[in-house]
Structure formats: C-alpha cells, structure tokens
Design an enzyme around this catalytic site. Structure first.
Site, short mmCIF file in Angstrom:
data_model
loop_
_atom_site.label_atom_id
_atom_site.label_comp_id
_atom_site.label_asym_id
_atom_site.label_seq_id
_atom_site.Cartn_x
_atom_site.Cartn_y
_atom_site.Cartn_z
N CYS A 23 0.81 -1.23 0.00
CA CYS A 23 0.00 0.00 0.00
C CYS A 23 0.84 1.28 0.00
O CYS A 23 0.32 2.36 -0.24
CB CYS A 23 -0.96 0.00 1.18
SG CYS A 23 -2.18 -1.33 1.10
N HIS B 131 -3.22 7.33 2.88
CA HIS B 131 -3.65 6.04 2.34
C HIS B 131 -5.05 5.71 2.86
O HIS B 131 -5.35 5.90 4.04
CB HIS B 131 -2.65 4.95 2.77
CG HIS B 131 -3.09 3.57 2.43
ND1 HIS B 131 -3.54 3.23 1.17
CD2 HIS B 131 -3.16 2.44 3.17
CE1 HIS B 131 -3.85 1.94 1.16
NE2 HIS B 131 -3.64 1.44 2.36
N ASN C 214 -10.15 0.30 -0.09
CA ASN C 214 -8.69 0.32 -0.14
C ASN C 214 -8.23 -0.31 -1.46
O ASN C 214 -8.35 -1.51 -1.65
CB ASN C 214 -8.13 -0.47 1.06
CG ASN C 214 -6.61 -0.51 1.10
OD1 ASN C 214 -5.95 -0.08 0.16
ND2 ASN C 214 -6.06 -1.04 2.17
#
Length: 334
Positions: free
Chosen positions: A116, A256, A286
């Site tokens: 990520c 994020h 996500n």
C-alpha cells in the site's frame, strides 16, 4: 547550474464500472452496512469483474487518460513505473505490458512492490531519477486489482478492498515546485500480520495450497491497525516539522485510504481539519497502491499551484512513509 526539481504535471485515473455495495456484500458474508461503516468507513467499492482483465487494464485506462490530459507525445516518455501488489503475471512486469498498450517506444519500465506504500515509493523513485538530470518525463502508476486476492467469505477483510488505478506525469522543472522531500521506511516486521501465504517461491502453488485457501490475502487486523496509526502519524509529523509545516500552512493531507479511523488519527495528530484531508474511501475502499493517486484524481480541480501537500501511507512489510509535495498547477487538466 539551476536546480532541477521533479513536479507532477497531470493526473489520470480509472475505476471499474461495477459497484459492490455493502448491501450486496451482506448477502455474501455475515456483515452489514453499519458494521462496515463504523469500523472501516467503506460504503462501496469498484470491482473489475470482466473475464481476462487484470491490473494492466486498470493501469492502461488511467495512463491513457493521463497522456490525453497532458497532451503527451508517447515518444517523449522516458520511463514507466507501476506500483502494484497484484501484477498480471509473476513475469513479465505489468509495466512492460503497459508500455506496449500505450505505444511507448523510448521508455523502459518496471514494477515496484511496496504494497500500500507503493505509490509513495514510486513518487520518490521518479523524483530522484529526474533530479539526477538523466530523465525528463516519467509516468508513475498506482494500480491494484485487490478483488483478485480477497476471500469473499472472510468477513474481516472482504469489505475493505476494491480495484482501481491512477497515474501521474512527473517532469523536470527549474521552478521551486514538485516532490520536495520524503521520509520512507521499511522494517520487515510485518510479515506475520499481513501477507499471502502461498504462490511465491517459499510455498509454490499446489492442490494443498488451493484446498486450504492459501492464495488469499491474510491480515491480522488489530495489529496492522495499531502499527498503521502509530507509524503514519509519526512520519507525517516528522516531515511537517522538518519543513516548518503546520495546520496553518498545510493545504492538504493525502492519506492512504485503508480505514477512516486511521485517517482521522493522522489528521488529528497534525490538528488539521478533515476539510483539508483527501478522503474517498467511502466510494472505492482500499485500492492499495491506487489510493494516493486516486485521491489526487478526485480532488485535482480543487488544487492550486503552490499548495503544500503531505502524502502518507502504510503497507505490508511493514512499509510506510510521508512525502512533502509543493503542487505545480491550478485546477483540473481536462
């Protein structure tokens, strides 16, 4: 000699058409809208469900839009970096497939894997390459088809993730704008808490690994949450202090999009109101390496030249970091 900076000159993005809502998810697994919204903050996520399409398709759509918006000649692109954890194949790289699809003749290309945090790492890599004076124009892409590794019978993880991609053009400039600084870290302590057990060289695919569902993402949510809050908050504060940035002169935070509670914690550490925080987790979930550039894609029209922006991310590994960017242009490039 004038100092060369690396500046983002455009953003392109793409999310698939298919919308997987919390209501539909609750018919697949024991969950509900209230549980998901309270714990994660995701209302819906996009899923690439057409047969035979992978991450390179998402990346191509985003990069094509980027090249149109920036009116870029394919022959002018020096390099392509694709940050992804869900490549089309073990090899060749997704970036190499992208080069072919975009008709790039003069670029070399590679994938970057930092989970990520991938787009953050790609941004710093491209900036260093441009600051060296050896490159002029680089496409960086954050793209992930997370649905390809999510177990839709695991109520703890399946509400979190979605598919999507976005791309940025990074170019050389002598103006005092661009990717100013980064603090990036990897500690390797995260392996037990966030990984895919099988499919790599340690545990190659077999009937056993398939029967035991070892090709899905595994996450120990509480531990990952704790580290993400701590590491992202700490590193964001570090880069802000280093550059004299505070709630008064930070224009945007781009975190994020893993969990709304993590985003809240990072913003409150810097005492920055949520109105200055880019948030789209409720619509996309996500998308791993896709989250940071997808935020830019969504908020591009609100950005102004000279805006002080802090990016921050945390991912498997563990990998994490923060980057300080001084934005290079006004508004949306249509």
């Amino acid at each position: 000699m004038e100092k060369i900076n690396a500046v983002i000159t455009g953003v392109g993005g793409y999310v698939p058409d298919y919308v997987l809502t919390n209501e539909e998810l609750s018919r697949m697994v024991d969950t509900n809208d209230e549980w998901i919204m309270t714990r994660i903050g995701v209302k819906e996520r996009r899923i690439l469900n057409e047969e035979g399409l992978g991450t390179s398709y998402l990346a191509r759509k985003a990069a094509k839009q980027l090249m149109q918006k920036t009116d870029s000649d394919p022959d002018s692109i020096d390099c392509v970096i694709v940050a992804t954890t869900t490549p089309d194949y073990h090899f060749p790289s997704t970036a190499s497939i992208l080069c072919d699809k975009l008709g790039l003749k003069n670029a070399y290309a590679f994938d970057l894997q930092a989970a990520c945090s991938g787009f953050l790492f790609a941004m710093e890599t491209a900036a260093s390459m441009i600051q060296s004076g050896r490159h002029k124009k680089i496409i960086i892409v954050g793209a992930d088809k997370m649905s390809s590794m999510v177990n839709y019978s695991d109520r703890a993880t399946c509400p979190i993730f979605g598919d999507g991609a976005a791309a940025c053009m990074v170019e050389a400039t002598t103006e005092d704008f661009g990717i100013m600084d980064s603090i990036l870290r990897t500690d390797g302590k995260g392996l037990p808490f966030l990984h895919m057990k099988a499919g790599g060289s340690v545990c190659p695919p077999s009937y056993f690994t398939i029967d035991n569902k070892m090709h899905y993402l595994y996450q120990e949510g509480r531990t990952v949450f704790k580290y993400a809050v701590s590491y992202m908050s700490d590193v964001t504060e570090q880069i802000a202090k280093k550059h004299g940035l505070s709630k008064d002169n930070i224009d945007w935070i781009v975190p994020h999009q893993a969990n709304l509670r993590i985003i809240d914690a990072v913003a409150s550490r810097l005492e920055v109101p949520l109105s200055k925080v880019m948030i789209n987790i409720q619509r996309y979930g996500n998308t791993s390496a896709g989250t940071l550039p997808l935020c830019l894609w969504d908020y591009e029209k609100q950005l102004k030249k000279g805006d002080n922006i802090i990016f921050t991310a945390f991912g498997a590994g563990f990998t994490w970091g923060a980057s300080y960017v001084k934005w290079g242009y006004d508004g949306d490039k249509i």
